[in-house]
Enzyme design. Structure first.
Site, PDB file in Angstrom:
ATOM      1  N   VAL A 206       9.304  24.546 -17.770  1.00 44.56           N
ATOM      2  CA  VAL A 206      10.041  23.338 -17.391  1.00 44.56           C
ATOM      3  C   VAL A 206      11.300  23.759 -16.637  1.00 44.56           C
ATOM      4  CG1 VAL A 206      11.174  21.243 -18.220  1.00 44.56           C
ATOM      5  CG2 VAL A 206       9.161  22.131 -19.409  1.00 44.56           C
ATOM      6  N   ASP A 207      11.376  23.382 -15.364  1.00 47.30           N
ATOM      7  CA  ASP A 207      12.492  23.812 -14.512  1.00 47.30           C
ATOM      8  C   ASP A 207      12.987  22.626 -13.708  1.00 47.30           C
ATOM      9  OD1 ASP A 207      14.334  25.076 -12.971  1.00 47.30           O
ATOM     10  OD2 ASP A 207      12.965  26.509 -12.052  1.00 47.30           O
TER      11      ASP A 207
END
Length: 437
Positions: A206-207
């Site tokens: 998750v970025d």
């Protein structure tokens, strides 16, 4: 421990009780082979800066009685030192360390090995080095004080004193941070969640700093979605480093918890298996809930995916974390040095994520779809490296080159930053001297 010379041995024992779990009445403090008296001050007991004080638990024979205080055990007596710092009777120290687990646990690993192997020479070398270090520090302090006394307005003396004050403030700041927020000195685990694409399980990174959700070409083949790849969107993603884009899958069903959500995924030649970027975070109004340690999707019914613990991360990520240099009191991990040779990003996830962050920035990415009139998608030619125009601001180029960067790098970064010299210099330093193209 950092203590004041006017402190009593009693106060030192009270502090040690909270750290060691040994009550003050059970503590035996040994300094230069002699037990410290609780009622005396540290200065009166001869304890000086950088001295070694051994803490051990009193044996039953050493407990004071109402009739007479029993003498301390023989093993604690002969720790006097030679003028060079070596122990007069190193064998007594070895016997003490072997028989007292607390003493052995407090020794550095190489000294523990020396004690176990009865290596007197290594032990004596250590104590000599301690003595030499102490004497050198004392000489340095004395020289600075003499320099200041000789001429209080001497520039060199004032500079050294100012540096010493600054170092003391830095150390105080470090100790304060270590005491009140020790988590700042631990490694931060990146955010990963479990997702499933076409029946294949992924640990998705998750970025929120990546503009698009991306997947590696190998992962796309593994979950059998490469057949849906639109190669008209092939190109080059450039950020801190570069990575070829092989195309885009416009819609694929991704299992999130028990819910299936359609997502658009950009496929890159190399990179993380699956990176969940800002485009899909925005689409599903996701909330990165760090308090509950979950990624929440605003869908019906609401989906909340727990972030993975460190031991659940992909093997490649855990190996990178274990291989990183750790920062400590002596300084931070060394920064990468500039290199003129072509290089790949430090790791695939970081490079691809950086490229994805720049996926729609002007001058950073080449990813153009074919004209709508094209009858059939034409496989994109091998991406070529764009060469910036040499007609840019020559003065800016020269000033950036004076900072130690190559001309080609300066031209590329200036073009990417819209000829903004300050932004270009900042980006060059952030990249460690090169784009890694």
């Amino acid at each position: 421990m950092e203590v004041a010379t006017e402190d009593s041995v009693d106060s030192l024992q009270a502090n040690l009780a909270g750290i060691s779990g040994i009550e003050s009445a059970e503590q035996l403090l040994i300094h230069n082979g002699r037990p410290l008296q609780p009622s005396a001050t540290l200065a009166a007991s001869g304890v000086q800066d950088q001295d070694l004080v051994v803490l051990t638990r009193r044996t039953q024979a050493a407990q004071p009685s109402t009739a007479a205080a029993a003498p301390p055990p023989r093993q604690h007596q002969d720790f006097s030192t030679e003028p060079d710092g070596a122990l007069e009777d190193p064998q007594s120290f070895i016997n003490l360390a072997r028989s007292t687990p607390q003493v052995m646990a407090g020794l550095p690993p190489h000294l523990q090995q020396a004690v176990n192997q009865n290596d007197v020479e290594t032990l004596q070398r250590f104590f000599r080095q301690m003595r030499a270090h102490k004497l050198a520090a004392e000489r340095e302090r004395q020289a600075e004080m003499e320099l200041l006394a000789a001429d209080p307005f001497d520039i060199e003396a004032q500079a050294k004193i100012a540096e010493r004050i600054r170092q003391a403030q830095v150390e105080e700041n470090y100790q304060t941070a270590y005491e009140h927020m020790p988590e700042a000195f631990s490694q931060v685990t990146m955010l990963y969640v479990d997702m499933e694409v076409n029946g294949v399980q992924f640990k998705a990174f998750v970025d929120s700093g990546a503009q698009t959700s991306i997947m590696s070409e190998a992962a796309a083949e593994r979950c059998n979605i490469k057949r849906l790849l639109d190669t008209r969107f092939a190109g080059i993603a450039r950020g801190v480093g570069s990575a070829p884009i092989v195309g885009r899958v416009h819609s694929v069903s991704v299992k999130v918890g028990t819910t299936y959500l359609p997502m658009s995924i950009t496929v890159m030649e190399k990179g993380p298996d699956f990176l969940f970027g800002l485009d899909m975070l925005r689409r599903y109004q996701c909330n990165i809930d760090l308090k509950a340690n979950k990624l929440r999707f605003q869908v019906e019914p609401e989906v909340a995916l727990p972030f993975l613990a460190e031991h659940e991360l992909p093997d490649s990520v855990r190996f990178e974390m274990q291989g990183e240099s750790e920062a400590g009191p002596s300084g931070l991990a060394p920064a990468p040095q500039p290199s003129a040779a072509p290089q790949q990003p430090l790791n695939a996830a970081a490079g691809a994520a950086a490229a994805a962050r720049a996926a729609s920035a002007p001058g950073q990415t080449v990813a153009r779809p074919a004209p709508a009139a094209t009858a059939a998608p034409v496989p994109a030619a091998a991406p070529t490296r764009a060469v910036p125009s040499a007609t840019g601001n020559e003065e800016s180029v020269q000033r950036l080159m004076a900072l130690g960067f190559q001309r080609q790098q300066c031209l590329e970064v200036l073009a990417a930053c819209g000829e903004n010299e300050d932004q270009a210099a900042s980006l060059l330093f952030e990249m460690g001297g090169g784009l890694g193209l």
